[in-house]
Motif scaffolding. Structure first.
Motif, mmCIF file in Angstrom:
data_model
loop_
_atom_site.group_PDB
_atom_site.id
_atom_site.type_symbol
_atom_site.label_atom_id
_atom_site.label_comp_id
_atom_site.label_asym_id
_atom_site.label_seq_id
_atom_site.Cartn_x
_atom_site.Cartn_y
_atom_site.Cartn_z
ATOM 1 N N GLY A 8 -16.508 -25.272 22.960
ATOM 2 C CA GLY A 8 -17.607 -25.215 22.001
ATOM 3 C C GLY A 8 -17.157 -24.703 20.648
ATOM 4 N N GLU A 9 -16.319 -23.676 20.658
ATOM 5 C CA GLU A 9 -15.777 -23.153 19.402
ATOM 6 C C GLU A 9 -14.920 -24.209 18.714
ATOM 7 O OE1 GLU A 9 -13.697 -19.558 20.328
ATOM 8 O OE2 GLU A 9 -15.550 -18.417 20.612
ATOM 9 N N TRP A 10 -14.141 -24.953 19.508
ATOM 10 C CA TRP A 10 -13.311 -26.006 18.926
ATOM 11 C C TRP A 10 -14.184 -27.079 18.283
ATOM 12 C CZ3 TRP A 10 -12.681 -31.252 19.692
ATOM 13 C CH2 TRP A 10 -11.591 -31.821 19.038
ATOM 14 N N PHE A 11 -15.242 -27.497 18.970
ATOM 15 C CA PHE A 11 -16.139 -28.504 18.395
ATOM 16 C C PHE A 11 -16.772 -27.997 17.103
ATOM 17 C CE2 PHE A 11 -16.508 -30.667 22.656
ATOM 18 C CZ PHE A 11 -16.099 -31.920 22.223
ATOM 19 N N THR A 14 -14.131 -28.209 14.394
ATOM 20 C CA THR A 14 -13.596 -29.549 14.200
ATOM 21 C C THR A 14 -14.734 -30.529 13.967
ATOM 22 O OG1 THR A 14 -11.905 -28.925 15.795
ATOM 23 C CG2 THR A 14 -11.970 -31.222 15.175
ATOM 24 N N ARG A 15 -15.356 -30.429 12.821
ATOM 25 C CA ARG A 15 -16.457 -31.329 12.481
ATOM 26 C C ARG A 15 -15.882 -32.647 11.961
ATOM 27 N NH1 ARG A 15 -20.989 -29.911 14.936
ATOM 28 N NH2 ARG A 15 -21.274 -27.690 14.775
ATOM 29 N N GLU A 48 -14.562 -45.810 17.829
ATOM 30 C CA GLU A 48 -13.223 -45.359 17.459
ATOM 31 C C GLU A 48 -13.215 -43.872 17.107
ATOM 32 O OE1 GLU A 48 -14.653 -48.140 16.047
ATOM 33 O OE2 GLU A 48 -13.568 -49.561 17.322
ATOM 34 N N LYS A 49 -14.208 -43.432 16.326
ATOM 35 C CA LYS A 49 -14.295 -42.017 15.961
ATOM 36 C C LYS A 49 -14.546 -41.152 17.194
ATOM 37 C CE LYS A 49 -15.928 -42.464 11.224
ATOM 38 N NZ LYS A 49 -17.009 -42.121 10.284
ATOM 39 N N ARG A 55 -10.062 -37.595 22.480
ATOM 40 C CA ARG A 55 -8.615 -37.435 22.721
ATOM 41 C C ARG A 55 -8.109 -36.108 22.134
ATOM 42 N NH1 ARG A 55 -8.455 -43.082 21.462
ATOM 43 N NH2 ARG A 55 -8.124 -44.249 23.376
ATOM 44 N N ALA A 56 -8.572 -35.783 20.932
ATOM 45 C CA ALA A 56 -8.177 -34.518 20.296
ATOM 46 C C ALA A 56 -8.685 -33.325 21.109
ATOM 47 C CB ALA A 56 -8.703 -34.462 18.867
ATOM 48 N N MET A 57 -9.903 -33.431 21.641
ATOM 49 C CA MET A 57 -10.452 -32.350 22.460
ATOM 50 C C MET A 57 -9.649 -32.166 23.732
ATOM 51 S SD MET A 57 -12.526 -31.740 25.407
ATOM 52 C CE MET A 57 -13.188 -33.341 25.700
ATOM 53 N N LEU A 58 -9.257 -33.267 24.369
ATOM 54 C CA LEU A 58 -8.444 -33.159 25.591
ATOM 55 C C LEU A 58 -7.074 -32.566 25.292
ATOM 56 C CD1 LEU A 58 -9.386 -36.493 27.379
ATOM 57 C CD2 LEU A 58 -10.008 -34.163 28.069
ATOM 58 N N ALA A 59 -6.493 -32.906 24.152
ATOM 59 C CA ALA A 59 -5.211 -32.322 23.753
ATOM 60 C C ALA A 59 -5.361 -30.819 23.514
ATOM 61 C CB ALA A 59 -4.678 -33.016 22.502
#
Length: 81
Positions: A8-11, A14-15, A48-49, A55-59
């Motif tokens: 949640g903090e990452w989201f 990462t807007r 695509e977005k 993918r970035a979240m899984l990384a």
């Protein structure tokens, strides 16, 4: 801290333009077989977005050593139970 809190903090940090993130929220059935469950709803008009963000979240989850078995990605979810 729960894995959902870390993500949640990452989201929040990462807007991305054109993507809306709802959550983390407790799942309708919060506890199942001794596991507590939380979910995010991620919306975008651009596939695509959305794929790039997931993918970035899984990384990021892998970087933070969140077990892959604890993160489930369901694209076009029909049911949120």
């Amino acid at each position: 801290m729960l894995w959902s809190g870390i993500l949640g903090e990452w989201f929040e940090k990462t807007r991305h333009e054109g993507i809306r993130v709802l959550g983390p929220a407790a799942a309708p059935i919060l506890r199942l077989k001794q596991d507590y469950r939380y979910h995010f709803v991620v919306k975008s008009v651009s596939r695509e977005k959305l794929n790039a963000l997931l993918r970035a979240m899984l990384a990021y989850a892998a970087e933070k050593k969140i077990p892959r078995t604890q993160v489930i990605v369901d694209v076009d979810a029909v049911w949120l139970m």
